[in-house]
Design a protein around this motif. Structure first.
Motif, PDB file in Angstrom:
ATOM      1  N   ASP A 180       2.419  -4.576  -4.277  1.00  0.00           N
ATOM      2  CA  ASP A 180       1.977  -3.195  -4.135  1.00  0.00           C
ATOM      3  C   ASP A 180       3.050  -2.362  -3.434  1.00  0.00           C
ATOM      4  O   ASP A 180       3.662  -2.817  -2.460  1.00  0.00           O
ATOM      5  CB  ASP A 180       0.692  -3.125  -3.310  1.00  0.00           C
ATOM      6  N   VAL A 238       3.192   0.837  -1.279  1.00  0.00           N
ATOM      7  CA  VAL A 238       2.122   1.483  -0.526  1.00  0.00           C
ATOM      8  C   VAL A 238       2.683   2.534   0.432  1.00  0.00           C
ATOM      9  O   VAL A 238       3.628   2.257   1.175  1.00  0.00           O
ATOM     10  CB  VAL A 238       1.324   0.437   0.279  1.00  0.00           C
ATOM     11  N   ARG A 268      -0.135  -2.583  -7.500  1.00  0.00           N
ATOM     12  CA  ARG A 268      -0.439  -1.161  -7.638  1.00  0.00           C
ATOM     13  C   ARG A 268       0.485  -0.304  -6.780  1.00  0.00           C
ATOM     14  O   ARG A 268       0.960  -0.716  -5.721  1.00  0.00           O
ATOM     15  CB  ARG A 268      -1.881  -0.871  -7.203  1.00  0.00           C
ATOM     16  N   ARG A 288       0.051   2.735  -4.477  1.00  0.00           N
ATOM     17  CA  ARG A 288      -1.102   3.294  -3.767  1.00  0.00           C
ATOM     18  C   ARG A 288      -0.642   4.169  -2.609  1.00  0.00           C
ATOM     19  O   ARG A 288       0.395   3.918  -2.005  1.00  0.00           O
ATOM     20  CB  ARG A 288      -1.988   2.168  -3.200  1.00  0.00           C
ATOM     21  N   GLY A 289      -1.455   5.170  -2.310  1.00  0.00           N
ATOM     22  CA  GLY A 289      -1.212   5.970  -1.128  1.00  0.00           C
ATOM     23  C   GLY A 289      -0.030   6.913  -1.260  1.00  0.00           C
ATOM     24  O   GLY A 289       0.948   6.807  -0.508  1.00  0.00           O
ATOM     25  N   GLN A 303      -0.907   3.824 -13.199  1.00  0.00           N
ATOM     26  CA  GLN A 303      -0.515   3.484 -11.841  1.00  0.00           C
ATOM     27  C   GLN A 303      -0.590   4.728 -10.968  1.00  0.00           C
ATOM     28  O   GLN A 303      -0.332   5.836 -11.436  1.00  0.00           O
ATOM     29  CB  GLN A 303       0.917   2.932 -11.798  1.00  0.00           C
ATOM     30  N   ASP A 314      -2.883   5.040  -7.396  1.00  0.00           N
ATOM     31  CA  ASP A 314      -4.203   5.260  -6.828  1.00  0.00           C
ATOM     32  C   ASP A 314      -4.066   5.956  -5.470  1.00  0.00           C
ATOM     33  O   ASP A 314      -3.021   5.858  -4.812  1.00  0.00           O
ATOM     34  CB  ASP A 314      -4.937   3.930  -6.637  1.00  0.00           C
ATOM     35  N   ASP A 315      -5.134   6.629  -5.056  1.00  0.00           N
ATOM     36  CA  ASP A 315      -5.163   7.266  -3.725  1.00  0.00           C
ATOM     37  C   ASP A 315      -4.014   8.262  -3.578  1.00  0.00           C
ATOM     38  O   ASP A 315      -3.169   8.138  -2.681  1.00  0.00           O
ATOM     39  CB  ASP A 315      -5.099   6.206  -2.614  1.00  0.00           C
ATOM     40  N   VAL A 337      -6.082   5.522 -13.477  1.00  0.00           N
ATOM     41  CA  VAL A 337      -5.937   5.595 -12.025  1.00  0.00           C
ATOM     42  C   VAL A 337      -7.265   6.011 -11.402  1.00  0.00           C
ATOM     43  O   VAL A 337      -8.204   6.403 -12.095  1.00  0.00           O
ATOM     44  CB  VAL A 337      -4.834   6.595 -11.627  1.00  0.00           C
ATOM     45  N   ASN A 356      -9.117   7.837  -7.612  1.00  0.00           N
ATOM     46  CA  ASN A 356      -9.088   8.446  -6.287  1.00  0.00           C
ATOM     47  C   ASN A 356      -7.888   9.375  -6.087  1.00  0.00           C
ATOM     48  O   ASN A 356      -6.985   9.098  -5.303  1.00  0.00           O
ATOM     49  CB  ASN A 356      -9.107   7.371  -5.190  1.00  0.00           C
TER      50      ASN A 356
END
Length: 409
Positions: free
Chosen positions: A172, A174, A200, A202-203, A224, A226-227, A246, A248
């Motif tokens: 990930d 992140v 992933r 993320r963030g 790809q 998320d968040d 994706v 969020n």
């Protein structure tokens, strides 16, 4: 990490030590000489951070800007911390005629790239696309006060530079923050990518001062990313936001276009899509001003995958669309379109097993000549769209989507 454990052009610890000693030992002399050289120079030297890296320290006679940056970035990967570009400098990266990554930065952790108002200038030549920054496997990365421009961009999605490309890779990736980052004349401003079902991205935090000018894709999330939160603005760009597969997202996007001839335009300015993996939990406020350059719609919720497979799902989408006063609409654009395409890019007009679920529309849609909400799709599963209280321009006679049920309240 082993791929980076090789002899560097400069010893990293020595550079950091020299930067610290130069700051401490030179301070009295700098203060004494300030009347001759000016206070601004003194402050710039005194503000150097102990342990940080500075691109200026990697300059050597005969090295191009691109070589200097490559050496500095390689050192930054090894050393971590903060790397400072030279304030307000335009770095000439020359001509790019291959698909190779220009700068590849992997395994960064708790690191900051401080652009200090610098601009990276590159020129695409030939029918190529490539990544200017290719990032993967990071933890807590920040990029700030940096711009990039491709002087060879030709207003298409097929040729040119992608500025910030983030890949999940082998683990990930992140937490990345983009603050006061700008891109001009690019295929992609920000692109999140990776293998579906694998690690992933993320963030992702995008500060509202980020902006893209005359790019084809503003933010592209390709199965790809998320968040993702924050916002940005696009000016004379084609597809400002393009997420699929994706979840969020919470974004505020300002879309301004001057119309034909001022930059790329796509059939829809914002395309929330599903090719198979579910697209869910997107809260979007999109404000449009200038000219609605898209020939189809401002926002489209679209499925496209092999109909022999399982139905695809777009769910929990909260749209607030604002058409600013004075905005022109020469192409009779729909405000929202819902549709399904075949893998061959043909629109399906019959019954579809694909699912739109928990969709909410709000805002100032301002009636145009075309229906505000439009669809040829006819879902097998009951599909209900909620129109929020106070929404203007979405009266029943402004809706042409017989396959959907609309509820107000």
């Amino acid at each position: 990490m082993d791929m980076y454990r090789k002899t560097l052009p400069h010893d990293i610890a020595a550079i950091a030590r020299r930067s610290f000693l130069a700051t401490v030992l030179a301070a009295p002399a700098l203060l004494l000489a300030s009347s001759c050289r000016g206070a601004a120079t003194t402050i710039a030297q005194a503000d150097r951070q102990a342990g940080a890296l500075y691109v200026a320290d990697f300059r050597r006679r005969g090295l191009s800007d691109r070589q200097v940056l490559a050496n500095a970035f390689q050192a930054w990967v090894e050393h971590g911390g903060t790397l400072h570009l030279e304030p307000n400098r335009r770095y000439n990266l020359g001509i790019q005629a291959t698909t190779d990554h220009v700068f590849q930065l992997f395994w960064m952790q708790d690191a900051t790239l401080a652009g200090n108002g610098a601009t990276l200038v590159i020129q695409t030549r030939g029918e190529v696309t490539y990544n200017l920054f290719y990032l993967a496997h990071y933890r807590n990365l920040r990029i700030e006060n940096l711009s990039a421009v491709d002087t060879g961009f030709r207003d298409t999605s097929d040729t040119g530079a992608k500025f910030i490309v983030v890949d999940a890779g082998q683990r990930d990736s992140v937490d990345i923050t983009l603050d006061n980052v700008a891109g001009e004349r690019l295929v992609s401003f920000i692109q999140l990518q990776g293998r579906p079902g694998g690690p992933r991205v993320r963030g992702v935090r995008i500060m509202p001062n980020c902006r893209a000018t005359r790019v084809f894709y503003g933010l592209a999330c390709l199965n790809q990313g998320d968040d993702v939160s924050g916002g940005f603005s696009t000016h004379n760009s084609g597809r400002s936001y393009f997420p699929y597969g994706v979840r969020n997202h919470s974004l505020d996007i300002r879309v301004h276009h001057q119309g034909a001839g001022y930059g790329p335009a796509a059939e829809t300015a914002i395309l929330i899509k599903c090719y198979g993996p579910t697209t869910s939990r997107i809260r979007l406020h999109a404000e449009f001003s200038g000219t609605l350059a898209s020939g189809g719609s401002c926002v489209t919720l679209e499925h496209q995958h092999d109909p022999a497979g399982s139905p695809s799902i777009i769910e929990d989408i909260d749209l607030r669309i604002t058409i600013a006063p004075g905005t022109t609409d020469p192409n009779n654009s729909h405000r929202v379109a819902l549709r399904t395409l075949t893998p061959a890019d043909r629109e399906e007009t019959g019954r579809t097993r694909n699912i739109w679920r928990r969709i909410r529309i709000a805002g100032i849609l301002r009636p145009g000549r075309a229906p505000a909400i439009f669809s040829h799709a006819n879902p097998v599963a009951p599909a209900e769209i909620m129109i929020a209280p106070g929404t203007s321009g979405a009266e029943p006679d402004r809706i042409a989507a017989p396959g959907f049920r609309f509820r107000r309240g």
